[in-house]
Motif scaffolding. Sequence first.
Motif, PDB file in Angstrom:
ATOM      1  N   PRO A 270     -18.234  37.021 107.606  1.00  0.00           N
ATOM      2  CA  PRO A 270     -19.455  36.509 106.963  1.00  0.00           C
ATOM      3  C   PRO A 270     -19.759  35.029 107.204  1.00  0.00           C
ATOM      4  CG  PRO A 270     -18.034  37.627 105.353  1.00  0.00           C
ATOM      5  CD  PRO A 270     -17.338  37.680 106.660  1.00  0.00           C
TER       6      PRO A 270
ATOM      7  N   MET B 192     -15.078  33.595 104.780  1.00  0.00           N
ATOM      8  CA  MET B 192     -16.338  33.493 104.020  1.00  0.00           C
ATOM      9  C   MET B 192     -16.731  32.022 103.987  1.00  0.00           C
ATOM     10  SD  MET B 192     -15.540  35.403 100.455  1.00  0.00           S
ATOM     11  CE  MET B 192     -14.157  36.479 100.253  1.00  0.00           C
TER      12      MET B 192
ATOM     13  N   SER C 177      -5.714  39.284  97.006  1.00  0.00           N
ATOM     14  CA  SER C 177      -5.763  40.468  97.876  1.00  0.00           C
ATOM     15  C   SER C 177      -5.765  40.075  99.350  1.00  0.00           C
ATOM     16  CB  SER C 177      -6.961  41.359  97.532  1.00  0.00           C
ATOM     17  OG  SER C 177      -8.116  40.605  97.480  1.00  0.00           O
TER      18      SER C 177
ATOM     19  N   VAL D 266     -25.303  40.424 100.520  1.00  0.00           N
ATOM     20  CA  VAL D 266     -24.779  41.691 100.997  1.00  0.00           C
ATOM     21  C   VAL D 266     -25.798  42.490 101.798  1.00  0.00           C
ATOM     22  CG1 VAL D 266     -24.116  43.966 100.154  1.00  0.00           C
ATOM     23  CG2 VAL D 266     -22.891  41.958  99.417  1.00  0.00           C
TER      24      VAL D 266
ATOM     25  N   GLY E 144     -20.742  27.895  99.027  1.00  0.00           N
ATOM     26  CA  GLY E 144     -19.932  29.107  99.142  1.00  0.00           C
ATOM     27  C   GLY E 144     -19.115  29.370  97.889  1.00  0.00           C
ATOM     28  N   ASP E 145     -19.052  28.407  96.990  1.00  0.00           N
ATOM     29  CA  ASP E 145     -18.314  28.584  95.736  1.00  0.00           C
ATOM     30  C   ASP E 145     -19.346  28.675  94.630  1.00  0.00           C
ATOM     31  OD1 ASP E 145     -16.848  28.416  93.434  1.00  0.00           O
ATOM     32  OD2 ASP E 145     -15.711  26.644  94.031  1.00  0.00           O
TER      33      ASP E 145
HETATM   34  C1  B12 Z   1     -13.321  41.525  98.622  1.00  0.00           C
HETATM   35  C2  B12 Z   1     -14.306  40.401  98.458  1.00  0.00           C
HETATM   36  C3  B12 Z   1     -13.846  39.276  97.828  1.00  0.00           C
HETATM   37  C4  B12 Z   1     -12.410  39.083  97.364  1.00  0.00           C
HETATM   38  C5  B12 Z   1     -11.679  38.346  98.516  1.00  0.00           C
HETATM   39  C6  B12 Z   1     -10.414  38.957  98.935  1.00  0.00           C
HETATM   40  C7  B12 Z   1      -9.967  38.390 100.271  1.00  0.00           C
HETATM   41  N1  B12 Z   1      -8.721  38.151 100.429  1.00  0.00           N
HETATM   42  O1  B12 Z   1     -10.732  38.178 101.175  1.00  0.00           O
HETATM   43  C8  B12 Z   1     -12.625  38.146  96.145  1.00  0.00           C
HETATM   44  C9  B12 Z   1     -12.905  38.962  94.897  1.00  0.00           C
HETATM   45  C10 B12 Z   1     -11.482  37.176  95.863  1.00  0.00           C
HETATM   46  C11 B12 Z   1     -13.926  37.466  96.574  1.00  0.00           C
HETATM   47  C12 B12 Z   1     -14.323  36.280  96.085  1.00  0.00           C
HETATM   48  C13 B12 Z   1     -15.492  35.649  96.482  1.00  0.00           C
HETATM   49  N2  B12 Z   1     -16.442  36.123  97.270  1.00  0.00           N
HETATM   50 CO1  B12 Z   1     -16.297  37.776  98.163  1.00  0.00          CO
HETATM   51  N3  B12 Z   1     -16.451  39.469  98.798  1.00  0.00           N
HETATM   52  C14 B12 Z   1     -15.655  40.487  98.932  1.00  0.00           C
HETATM   53  C15 B12 Z   1     -16.391  41.707  99.496  1.00  0.00           C
HETATM   54  C16 B12 Z   1     -16.871  42.546  98.331  1.00  0.00           C
HETATM   55  C17 B12 Z   1     -15.604  42.570 100.453  1.00  0.00           C
HETATM   56  C18 B12 Z   1     -14.951  41.824 101.614  1.00  0.00           C
HETATM   57  C19 B12 Z   1     -14.195  42.801 102.435  1.00  0.00           C
HETATM   58  O2  B12 Z   1     -12.984  42.891 102.347  1.00  0.00           O
HETATM   59  N4  B12 Z   1     -14.904  43.605 103.223  1.00  0.00           N
HETATM   60  C20 B12 Z   1     -14.333  44.654 104.031  1.00  0.00           C
HETATM   61  C21 B12 Z   1     -14.121  44.176 105.461  1.00  0.00           C
HETATM   62  C22 B12 Z   1     -13.728  45.341 106.339  1.00  0.00           C
HETATM   63  O3  B12 Z   1     -15.356  43.655 105.894  1.00  0.00           O
HETATM   64  P1  B12 Z   1     -15.510  42.173 106.478  1.00  0.00           P
HETATM   65  O4  B12 Z   1     -14.488  41.273 105.947  1.00  0.00           O
HETATM   66  O5  B12 Z   1     -16.914  41.753 106.395  1.00  0.00           O
HETATM   67  O6  B12 Z   1     -15.140  42.391 108.024  1.00  0.00           O
HETATM   68  C23 B12 Z   1     -15.988  43.068 108.914  1.00  0.00           C
HETATM   69  C24 B12 Z   1     -16.923  42.115 109.682  1.00  0.00           C
HETATM   70  O7  B12 Z   1     -17.334  41.004 108.925  1.00  0.00           O
HETATM   71  C25 B12 Z   1     -16.156  41.752 110.909  1.00  0.00           C
HETATM   72  N5  B12 Z   1     -15.179  40.666 110.852  1.00  0.00           N
HETATM   73  C26 B12 Z   1     -14.597  40.079 109.798  1.00  0.00           C
HETATM   74  N6  B12 Z   1     -13.774  39.121 110.205  1.00  0.00           N
HETATM   75  C27 B12 Z   1     -13.797  39.097 111.533  1.00  0.00           C
HETATM   76  C28 B12 Z   1     -13.110  38.292 112.441  1.00  0.00           C
HETATM   77  C29 B12 Z   1     -13.318  38.498 113.801  1.00  0.00           C
HETATM   78  C30 B12 Z   1     -12.590  37.644 114.781  1.00  0.00           C
HETATM   79  C31 B12 Z   1     -14.209  39.504 114.239  1.00  0.00           C
HETATM   80  C32 B12 Z   1     -14.391  39.733 115.680  1.00  0.00           C
HETATM   81  C33 B12 Z   1     -14.908  40.288 113.327  1.00  0.00           C
HETATM   82  C34 B12 Z   1     -14.693  40.084 111.978  1.00  0.00           C
HETATM   83  O8  B12 Z   1     -15.469  42.935 111.202  1.00  0.00           O
HETATM   84  C35 B12 Z   1     -15.114  43.658 110.006  1.00  0.00           C
HETATM   85  C36 B12 Z   1     -15.386  45.126 110.260  1.00  0.00           C
HETATM   86  O9  B12 Z   1     -16.745  45.345 110.455  1.00  0.00           O
HETATM   87  C37 B12 Z   1     -17.573  41.010 100.248  1.00  0.00           C
HETATM   88  C38 B12 Z   1     -18.796  41.819 100.451  1.00  0.00           C
HETATM   89  C39 B12 Z   1     -18.634  42.721 101.661  1.00  0.00           C
HETATM   90  N7  B12 Z   1     -19.046  43.937 101.530  1.00  0.00           N
HETATM   91  O10 B12 Z   1     -18.124  42.358 102.685  1.00  0.00           O
HETATM   92  C40 B12 Z   1     -17.801  39.781  99.403  1.00  0.00           C
HETATM   93  C41 B12 Z   1     -18.252  38.467 100.075  1.00  0.00           C
HETATM   94  C42 B12 Z   1     -17.457  38.341 101.366  1.00  0.00           C
HETATM   95  N8  B12 Z   1     -17.875  37.459  99.105  1.00  0.00           N
HETATM   96  C43 B12 Z   1     -18.730  36.545  99.022  1.00  0.00           C
HETATM   97  C44 B12 Z   1     -18.639  35.468  98.107  1.00  0.00           C
HETATM   98  C45 B12 Z   1     -19.835  34.521  98.055  1.00  0.00           C
HETATM   99  C46 B12 Z   1     -17.527  35.310  97.287  1.00  0.00           C
HETATM  100  C47 B12 Z   1     -17.323  34.230  96.222  1.00  0.00           C
HETATM  101  C48 B12 Z   1     -17.783  32.845  96.548  1.00  0.00           C
HETATM  102  C49 B12 Z   1     -17.869  34.634  94.869  1.00  0.00           C
HETATM  103  C50 B12 Z   1     -18.946  35.625  94.844  1.00  0.00           C
HETATM  104  N9  B12 Z   1     -20.125  35.237  94.513  1.00  0.00           N
HETATM  105  O11 B12 Z   1     -18.692  36.775  95.105  1.00  0.00           O
HETATM  106  C51 B12 Z   1     -15.798  34.282  95.982  1.00  0.00           C
HETATM  107  C52 B12 Z   1     -15.082  33.193  96.793  1.00  0.00           C
HETATM  108  C53 B12 Z   1     -13.629  33.380  97.026  1.00  0.00           C
HETATM  109  C54 B12 Z   1     -12.762  32.393  96.314  1.00  0.00           C
HETATM  110  N10 B12 Z   1     -11.456  32.546  96.389  1.00  0.00           N
HETATM  111  O12 B12 Z   1     -13.197  31.524  95.653  1.00  0.00           O
HETATM  112  C55 B12 Z   1     -19.865  36.728  99.989  1.00  0.00           C
HETATM  113  C56 B12 Z   1     -19.663  35.840 101.225  1.00  0.00           C
HETATM  114  C57 B12 Z   1     -20.922  35.250 101.756  1.00  0.00           C
HETATM  115  C58 B12 Z   1     -20.616  34.313 102.888  1.00  0.00           C
HETATM  116  N11 B12 Z   1     -21.633  33.984 103.637  1.00  0.00           N
HETATM  117  O13 B12 Z   1     -19.539  33.875 103.091  1.00  0.00           O
HETATM  118  C59 B12 Z   1     -19.793  38.269 100.264  1.00  0.00           C
HETATM  119  C60 B12 Z   1     -20.325  38.712 101.623  1.00  0.00           C
HETATM  120  C61 B12 Z   1     -20.544  38.954  99.104  1.00  0.00           C
HETATM  121  C62 B12 Z   1     -21.952  38.500  98.844  1.00  0.00           C
HETATM  122  N12 B12 Z   1     -22.449  38.795  97.697  1.00  0.00           N
HETATM  123  O14 B12 Z   1     -22.640  37.902  99.583  1.00  0.00           O
HETATM  124  N13 B12 Z   1     -14.595  38.197  97.447  1.00  0.00           N
END
Ligand code: B12
Length: 497
Positions: free
Chosen positions: A100, A74, A30, A184, A375-376
């Motif tokens: 994150p 992440m 994705s 989260v 992280g994995d």
């Molecule tokens: C979708 C998702 C996935 C997808 C990834 C798809 C992809 N291409 O990224 C899949 C299912 C593959 C996945 C897998 C994993 N994930 Co994941 N995943 C998520 C989830 C549910 C949503 C992420 C998302 O899209 N959020 C929506 C966007 C809008 O939010 P965001 O990315 O956080 O961005 C916001 C801010 O962070 C910020 N931001 C983000 N990037 C940037 C960059 C800049 C420059 C700036 C200014 C701001 C900014 O602004 C955005 C708007 O507010 C999150 C939880 C969560 N609610 O975030 C966990 C999460 C990111 N995953 C996590 C983890 C640990 C994993 C896994 C290791 C397994 C697991 N236990 O879940 C695996 C590892 C991936 C791998 N390939 O091996 C953790 C990360 C923790 C960390 N410290 O890194 C999270 C937070 C969940 C948790 N339980 O803690 N995951």
Amino acid sequence: MRILLIYPEFPDTFWSFKHALKFIRKKASSPPLGLLTIASLLPGDWQLKLIDMNVSHLKDKHLLWADMVFISGMTIQRDSARQVISRCNVSGVAVVAGGPLFTTEYRDFSGVDHFILNEAEITLKEFLVDLANGTPRSIYKTASFANIQNTPSPMWKLINFNDYATMAVQYSRGCPFNCDFCNVTALLGHRMRLKTSTQMIAELDQLYAMGWRGGIFFVDDNLIGNKSTLKRELLPALITWRKDKKGITFNTEASINLADDPDLLHQMVAAGFNQVFIGIETPVSENLEECSKRQNLNRDMVADVKKIQRAGMQVQGGFIVGFDNDTPSTFKRLLDFIQNTGIATAMVGILQAPIGTLLYERMQKAGRLIKDFSGDNVNGTTNIITRMQIDVLKDRYRGLMDKLYSPEYYYQRVKVLLCEYAIQNVKLDFNPQKIWQNLRALVSSMLKLGVLGKERKYYWDLFFWTLVRKPRAFSLAITYAIYGYHFRIMNETHITA
Ligand code: B12
């Protein structure tokens, strides 16, 4: 301003689905929704380019083009993120980091000009004002949570849909529960914040209008965190929206109490949800107490999973070993649980303490932290001193994974799933490209799994069993066979235990 948005590379992990994606010629599962979202928060007259390193190469010419690089990620992308930052430093392009990985570990990174942490809806705004005034700071963070009803739609035009297996949208942030190993709530809080259904329908309309026909992942941590609004507003809106749409299905993440509400199950399935990831963690009650996962206590989780499957959703499960109350017998209990429920996609990891979690604090106080969080969660390592002797734990974990992803056990689980799961009709999108893609995947699976693979006996058994007993589930059976291949390769190559 010319902004290059960069999503670092994921290593080859269970979650990457890399070996499965090759069958359908997709490059990643994705898209990077965080970067697509912040792209829409940047001034409209800035020029933007996105490089998702999971689908294309980052070239020096991209860095030379940019005035600033915005990098996300992440923890699991840490190594790739470090390499990108040093390449930016060599090229002399300014680096802005968020997401994150940086929110939890920014102190460990050098070479970043501006950390914009937590939710960009709050912190990026402040940065943009300061930048315009010529006074940008090096760190922006906040303890407040954004009102996501003001979050704009992701800027889909920055990606090529053909690279991805599914699209992603987000309806809510936060989770009402308190599982102590989960990041989260530390990142997004306990209070559920929801977008409006009008916002969601607008996002889906854009995806559909741009030609997306396929799965859409609601990346909410717990879609049912606010059940009443979900049932009253979003699900009815999705049911209406999907009526004249072709090829669209949804999947998401939810807590096990989904099984308690037949109306909710019914509505979700009617809205097009056919798959849900649930954090089941462990069948051992003492462990659930230990990690404060109370929502999983005092219930028959095997029956719960079956209820959800029978309603029309495949269940994917997250499981953990290495809790203080685990004993050598836990591994057999867990194996039996997973086999009996037919959770084919069972992600079993050794307990790790991510930075910022209650578990991390608890382990730090007890002097039980030993190294960085990898992280994995499925590579057989941990950053804590476990109560069970680590060699015994790793040995049992290895044994469990070897069984779970052996063709014998895996294919048996797929059959259990296909027997329980009430498959739903999806209005098909008769697109020649898609038909060709599916045919090619079928033929490659016949060759790779049915002729060359170790699983050949089980593959053909499932192939004909499905054709005779569950013909409507044939393409799903092939999809699971392909996933099984990815899991088997991962199990053979990735786990360091
Ligand atoms: C979708 C998702 C996935 C997808 C990834 C798809 C992809 N291409 O990224 C899949 C299912 C593959 C996945 C897998 C994993 N994930 Co994941 N995943 C998520 C989830 C549910 C949503 C992420 C998302 O899209 N959020 C929506 C966007 C809008 O939010 P965001 O990315 O956080 O961005 C916001 C801010 O962070 C910020 N931001 C983000 N990037 C940037 C960059 C800049 C420059 C700036 C200014 C701001 C900014 O602004 C955005 C708007 O507010 C999150 C939880 C969560 N609610 O975030 C966990 C999460 C990111 N995953 C996590 C983890 C640990 C994993 C896994 C290791 C397994 C697991 N236990 O879940 C695996 C590892 C991936 C791998 N390939 O091996 C953790 C990360 C923790 C960390 N410290 O890194 C999270 C937070 C969940 C948790 N339980 O803690 N995951």
